[in-house]
Design an enzyme around this catalytic site. Structure first.
Site, PDB file in Angstrom:
ATOM      1  N   ASP A 286       0.833  -1.202   0.000  1.00  0.00           N
ATOM      2  CA  ASP A 286       0.000   0.000   0.000  1.00  0.00           C
ATOM      3  C   ASP A 286       0.869   1.254   0.000  1.00  0.00           C
ATOM      4  O   ASP A 286       0.971   1.966   0.994  1.00  0.00           O
ATOM      5  CB  ASP A 286      -0.927  -0.017   1.223  1.00  0.00           C
ATOM      6  CG  ASP A 286      -1.811   1.217   1.288  1.00  0.00           C
ATOM      7  OD1 ASP A 286      -2.266   1.667   0.228  1.00  0.00           O
ATOM      8  OD2 ASP A 286      -2.033   1.723   2.402  1.00  0.00           O
ATOM      9  N   ASP A 288       0.594   3.882  -2.150  1.00  0.00           N
ATOM     10  CA  ASP A 288      -0.126   5.098  -2.538  1.00  0.00           C
ATOM     11  C   ASP A 288       0.592   5.912  -3.604  1.00  0.00           C
ATOM     12  O   ASP A 288       0.734   7.119  -3.493  1.00  0.00           O
ATOM     13  CB  ASP A 288      -0.403   5.959  -1.304  1.00  0.00           C
ATOM     14  CG  ASP A 288      -1.365   5.287  -0.344  1.00  0.00           C
ATOM     15  OD1 ASP A 288      -2.488   4.999  -0.751  1.00  0.00           O
ATOM     16  OD2 ASP A 288      -0.982   5.048   0.818  1.00  0.00           O
TER      17      ASP A 288
END
Length: 410
Positions: A286, A288
């Site tokens: 994760d 981003d």
């Protein structure tokens, strides 16, 4: 746009102008935290709770004035219907303790949004705070810690309701917590039962107007420092949202790297009337990263269109990169989200579904590849032209000038 483009798509049963109409009507919620590395306005401090940004590119927005200045610039390059997604740490009017953050702290945001015809979404900020005890918040064994964050979220309901009422656009309050454990837990059920009770207290703590707002819960597979156990797992929130008749939010970066998030959408719509999304680009985890127009993003957009889900979804962006120009990053990611949706809207799904139902899988494969070379980019240029926006190349040139005249002088 050339006349031939419309005719080409018409030969596949696709109405180009209807696709443009649907795209323009689809609201994209732009995350303000891309512009300041998720710092917020509470003061300088390190990010904790499994959230990190990397890079130190010059020009970060440092306050409400600078952040909205950058937002205004970005909005001139992002077509379609837009909302702004806020976290509690972006309270713009008289900074108060987080558990006391209420509607009064967001009046300036409402004024800003109203003047520009924008909607607002909201997220309680349950990370980077002293009241996270051993990384736990709503699932903490410490009752005082839980009470603190319950109050914060109840106040969040009031803020979100105000957004919906004042702006005439339905608003979403999304709850994400970083709770979990680094090592294999001795007790998995206990924290989840406490989380369940905390969420119930939040939903019962204020009777919000469901006509103007929705509530969602957001899962995650793991985070930094909570590699072995995440209290708010996907299974937990799927069941909780279904049983409490609220929304389940899928973050495209919050699943195992081998999972296909797009594949989950049709299963969700089989049981949920509404879904919420945070769209980001994970790189191995994760992380981003800024959205690219890649297969993963296109799969999500395709499923939203195929499932007739655009009118039943909250689509929010959620990436933050501090290593590049932040305004360009926000614009590029938002444009890529819209490009993916446009490509999906220009796809002859009726022909593809018909071939599949007839068992003609050869036709499905051939048609899937055939449509990849259709002139969708000319339709995109028409979309920009209709909203008096420049193309991608000119956008970059103008935002580099903005960097030199504004960002580098901060």
């Amino acid at each position: 746009m050339r006349k031939q483009v419309k005719e080409i798509y018409a030969s596949y049963g696709v109405d180009v102008y209807e696709a443009l109409r649907k795209l323009k009507a689809t609201k994209i919620s732009l995350h303000c935290w891309q512009l300041d590395d998720v710092k917020g306005f509470e003061g300088e401090g390190d990010l904790t709770g499994g959230i990190q940004t990397t890079g130190n590119y010059p020009g970060r927005a440092r306050n409400f004035k600078e952040l909205t200045q950058d937002l205004d610039k970005a909005l001139t390059y992002i077509p379609g219907s837009k909302k702004i997604n806020l976290h509690a740490i972006y309270q713009a009017d008289k900074i108060v303790e987080r558990c006391d953050v209420g509607p009064e702290q967001f009046k300036s945001w409402v004024k800003y949004a109203k003047e520009r015809g924008l909607g607002l979404d909201y997220n309680p900020t349950i990370f980077s705070h002293k009241m996270l005890k051993d990384g736990m918040s709503l699932s903490s064994p410490d009752e005082e810690v839980r009470k603190y964050w319950i109050k914060h979220c109840i106040n969040g309901l009031k803020i979100t309701e105000m957004f919906g009422k004042e702006l005439g656009q339905k608003s979403l309050m999304n709850i994400w917590i970083p709770d979990g454990l680094k090592e294999v837990p001795a007790d998995r059920l206990g924290p989840r039962m406490r989380l369940k009770d905390s969420l119930d207290q939040i939903l019962k703590g204020y009777k919000y107007d469901k006509r103007v707002m929705d509530v969602s819960v957001e899962s995650k597979v793991f985070g930094i420092g909570v590699e072995s156990y995440t209290t708010g797992s996907n299974e937990f929130y799927l069941n909780y949202a279904s049983s409490r008749k609220i929304c389940c939010l899928l973050d495209t970066g919050h699943f195992h790297p081998t999972e296909n998030v797009a594949d989950k959408i049709s299963s969700m719509f089989a049981f949920y009337n509404k879904l919420a999304f945070h769209v980001s680009r994970p790189v191995r985890w994760d992380s981003d990263h800024v959205l690219k127009l890649n297969d993963d993003l296109q799969d999500v957009a395709d499923e939203l269109v195929k499932c007739d889900g655009l009118s039943r979804s909250y689509i929010g962006l959620d990436y933050f990169d501090a290593s590049i120009n932040r305004v360009v990053a926000l614009v590029v990611g938002a444009r890529n989200m819209e490009k993916a949706l446009l490509k999906a809207l220009l796809t002859p799904w009726n022909l593809l579904k018909e071939a599949q139902d007839k068992g003609d899988h050869t036709r499905v494969l051939a048609l899937q590849e055939e449509i990849k070379t259709l002139p969708w980019s000319e339709v995109w240029e028409e979309y920009l032209k209709r909203q008096e926006m420049v193309n991608d190349a000119q956008m970059y040139k103008e935002l580099k000038q903005y960097e030199e005249s504004v960002l580098l002088k901060r």
